[in-house]
Design a protein around this motif. Structure first.
Motif, PDB file in Angstrom:
ATOM      1  N   LEU A  87      28.930  43.184  47.677  1.00 21.57           N
ATOM      2  CA  LEU A  87      30.105  43.940  48.114  1.00 21.57           C
ATOM      3  C   LEU A  87      31.012  44.310  46.943  1.00 21.57           C
ATOM      4  CD1 LEU A  87      31.116  42.023  51.339  1.00 21.57           C
ATOM      5  CD2 LEU A  87      30.142  44.316  51.185  1.00 21.57           C
ATOM      6  N   MET A  88      31.093  43.437  45.964  1.00 21.76           N
ATOM      7  CA  MET A  88      32.044  43.638  44.871  1.00 21.76           C
ATOM      8  C   MET A  88      31.380  44.154  43.592  1.00 21.76           C
ATOM      9  SD  MET A  88      34.590  40.472  45.496  1.00 21.76           S
ATOM     10  CE  MET A  88      35.874  41.290  44.561  1.00 21.76           C
ATOM     11  N   GLU A  89      30.111  44.490  43.693  1.00 19.83           N
ATOM     12  CA  GLU A  89      29.317  44.894  42.534  1.00 19.83           C
ATOM     13  C   GLU A  89      29.987  45.968  41.676  1.00 19.83           C
ATOM     14  OE1 GLU A  89      25.364  46.987  43.175  1.00 19.83           O
ATOM     15  OE2 GLU A  89      24.852  44.866  42.994  1.00 19.83           O
ATOM     16  N   GLU A  90      30.528  46.951  42.308  1.00 22.12           N
ATOM     17  CA  GLU A  90      31.116  48.059  41.555  1.00 22.12           C
ATOM     18  C   GLU A  90      32.582  48.249  41.922  1.00 22.12           C
ATOM     19  OE1 GLU A  90      28.621  51.545  41.467  1.00 22.12           O
ATOM     20  OE2 GLU A  90      26.884  50.294  41.911  1.00 22.12           O
ATOM     21  N   CYS A  91      33.234  47.141  42.195  1.00 24.80           N
ATOM     22  CA  CYS A  91      34.624  47.249  42.648  1.00 24.80           C
ATOM     23  C   CYS A  91      35.551  47.682  41.519  1.00 24.80           C
ATOM     24  CB  CYS A  91      35.098  45.928  43.249  1.00 24.80           C
ATOM     25  SG  CYS A  91      35.448  44.646  42.053  1.00 24.80           S
ATOM     26  N   CYS A  92      36.644  48.183  41.912  1.00 30.08           N
ATOM     27  CA  CYS A  92      37.751  48.498  41.007  1.00 30.08           C
ATOM     28  C   CYS A  92      37.416  49.570  39.978  1.00 30.08           C
ATOM     29  CB  CYS A  92      38.263  47.231  40.327  1.00 30.08           C
ATOM     30  SG  CYS A  92      38.815  45.985  41.503  1.00 30.08           S
ATOM     31  N   GLY A  93      36.483  50.440  40.305  1.00 31.82           N
ATOM     32  CA  GLY A  93      36.195  51.574  39.432  1.00 31.82           C
ATOM     33  C   GLY A  93      35.835  51.205  38.004  1.00 31.82           C
ATOM     34  N   GLY A  94      35.069  50.137  37.835  1.00 33.34           N
ATOM     35  CA  GLY A  94      34.659  49.726  36.494  1.00 33.34           C
ATOM     36  C   GLY A  94      35.714  48.942  35.747  1.00 33.34           C
ATOM     37  N   PRO A  96      36.875  45.426  36.043  1.00 29.66           N
ATOM     38  CA  PRO A  96      36.721  44.127  36.694  1.00 29.66           C
ATOM     39  C   PRO A  96      37.973  43.260  36.660  1.00 29.66           C
ATOM     40  CG  PRO A  96      35.423  44.219  34.677  1.00 29.66           C
ATOM     41  CD  PRO A  96      35.957  45.603  34.923  1.00 29.66           C
ATOM     42  N   GLU A  97      38.849  43.483  35.711  1.00 30.24           N
ATOM     43  CA  GLU A  97      40.071  42.682  35.653  1.00 30.24           C
ATOM     44  C   GLU A  97      40.939  42.887  36.900  1.00 30.24           C
ATOM     45  OE1 GLU A  97      41.133  46.611  33.739  1.00 30.24           O
ATOM     46  OE2 GLU A  97      39.415  45.265  33.667  1.00 30.24           O
ATOM     47  N   LEU A  98      40.809  44.046  37.535  1.00 35.29           N
ATOM     48  CA  LEU A  98      41.549  44.296  38.775  1.00 35.29           C
ATOM     49  C   LEU A  98      41.007  43.468  39.940  1.00 35.29           C
ATOM     50  CD1 LEU A  98      41.997  48.178  38.564  1.00 35.29           C
ATOM     51  CD2 LEU A  98      43.664  46.402  37.985  1.00 35.29           C
ATOM     52  N   CYS A  99      39.739  43.118  39.862  1.00 31.75           N
ATOM     53  CA  CYS A  99      39.097  42.337  40.932  1.00 31.75           C
ATOM     54  C   CYS A  99      39.297  40.835  40.737  1.00 31.75           C
ATOM     55  CB  CYS A  99      37.595  42.614  40.971  1.00 31.75           C
ATOM     56  SG  CYS A  99      37.204  44.323  41.374  1.00 31.75           S
ATOM     57  N   ARG A 100      39.708  40.414  39.572  1.00 35.11           N
ATOM     58  CA  ARG A 100      39.823  38.984  39.267  1.00 35.11           C
ATOM     59  C   ARG A 100      40.632  38.224  40.316  1.00 35.11           C
ATOM     60  NH1 ARG A 100      36.827  35.513  38.121  1.00 35.11           N
ATOM     61  NH2 ARG A 100      35.882  37.044  36.800  1.00 35.11           N
ATOM     62  N   PRO A 101      41.784  38.718  40.782  1.00 32.39           N
ATOM     63  CA  PRO A 101      42.531  37.944  41.797  1.00 32.39           C
ATOM     64  C   PRO A 101      41.723  37.709  43.081  1.00 32.39           C
ATOM     65  CG  PRO A 101      43.936  39.634  40.851  1.00 32.39           C
ATOM     66  CD  PRO A 101      42.545  39.882  40.330  1.00 32.39           C
ATOM     67  N   VAL A 102      40.963  38.705  43.502  1.00 35.42           N
ATOM     68  CA  VAL A 102      40.139  38.543  44.706  1.00 35.42           C
ATOM     69  C   VAL A 102      39.040  37.531  44.452  1.00 35.42           C
ATOM     70  CG1 VAL A 102      38.554  39.718  46.282  1.00 35.42           C
ATOM     71  CG2 VAL A 102      40.626  40.872  45.505  1.00 35.42           C
ATOM     72  N   ILE A 103      38.383  37.627  43.308  1.00 35.26           N
ATOM     73  CA  ILE A 103      37.311  36.692  42.964  1.00 35.26           C
ATOM     74  C   ILE A 103      37.858  35.280  42.865  1.00 35.26           C
ATOM     75  CG2 ILE A 103      35.659  36.046  41.154  1.00 35.26           C
ATOM     76  CD1 ILE A 103      35.390  39.145  40.659  1.00 35.26           C
ATOM     77  N   ASP A 104      39.011  35.121  42.229  1.00 34.52           N
ATOM     78  CA  ASP A 104      39.624  33.798  42.114  1.00 34.52           C
ATOM     79  C   ASP A 104      39.973  33.227  43.483  1.00 34.52           C
ATOM     80  OD1 ASP A 104      39.371  33.877  39.371  1.00 34.52           O
ATOM     81  OD2 ASP A 104      41.468  34.442  39.017  1.00 34.52           O
ATOM     82  N   GLU A 105      40.445  34.076  44.386  1.00 39.05           N
ATOM     83  CA  GLU A 105      40.797  33.634  45.738  1.00 39.05           C
ATOM     84  C   GLU A 105      39.572  33.174  46.505  1.00 39.05           C
ATOM     85  OE1 GLU A 105      43.356  32.832  48.856  1.00 39.05           O
ATOM     86  OE2 GLU A 105      43.956  33.586  46.895  1.00 39.05           O
ATOM     87  N   LEU A 106      38.425  33.827  46.266  1.00 36.60           N
ATOM     88  CA  LEU A 106      37.193  33.482  46.977  1.00 36.60           C
ATOM     89  C   LEU A 106      36.475  32.272  46.379  1.00 36.60           C
ATOM     90  CD1 LEU A 106      35.731  37.036  47.542  1.00 36.60           C
ATOM     91  CD2 LEU A 106      36.771  35.548  49.248  1.00 36.60           C
TER      92      LEU A 106
END
Length: 110
Positions: A87-94, A96-106
């Motif tokens: 689901l998060m493979e290509e998140c945040c338009g390339g 990945p630092e924008l996805c870090r909070p979601v990844i940390d939460e999970l």
């Protein structure tokens, strides 16, 4: 995880009892639960539960081990990570630092 496997996992989780089973096994953690315990906790007949457990196993979301005459079930955390990764493979338009909070939460710190 590829698209076909992700669709199979989502199809397995799209049924209320199977979603409840998966969430229950995540809560159970490393101890897992026997099929009878799961059936009892969710008030589902054992033959119905067996079919649901088989679907979740085929989808790679749970795993099992035989203990004498019973089978103990566990959430397959690798399967769950694979699905979340898909689901998060290509998140945040390339970016990945924008996805870090979601990844940390999970991430499970248990």
């Amino acid at each position: 995880m590829d698209r076909k496997n992700a669709l199979e996992a989502f199809a397995a989780l799209s049924q209320p009892t199977r979603l409840d089973v998966f969430r229950l096994l995540i809560k159970a953690g490393e101890a897992g639960m026997s099929a009878g315990e799961i059936s009892e906790r969710l008030a589902v007949r054992q033959n119905t539960m067996s079919a649901n457990l088989a679907i979740l196993t085929r989808a790679g979301l749970i795993r099992n081990t035989r203990e004498g005459r019973s089978i103990r079930y566990f959430a397959d955390m690798d399967g769950m990570r694979g699905l979340l990764g898909f689901l998060m493979e290509e998140c945040c338009g390339g970016r990945p630092e924008l996805c870090r909070p979601v990844i940390d939460e999970l991430a499970c710190a248990c």
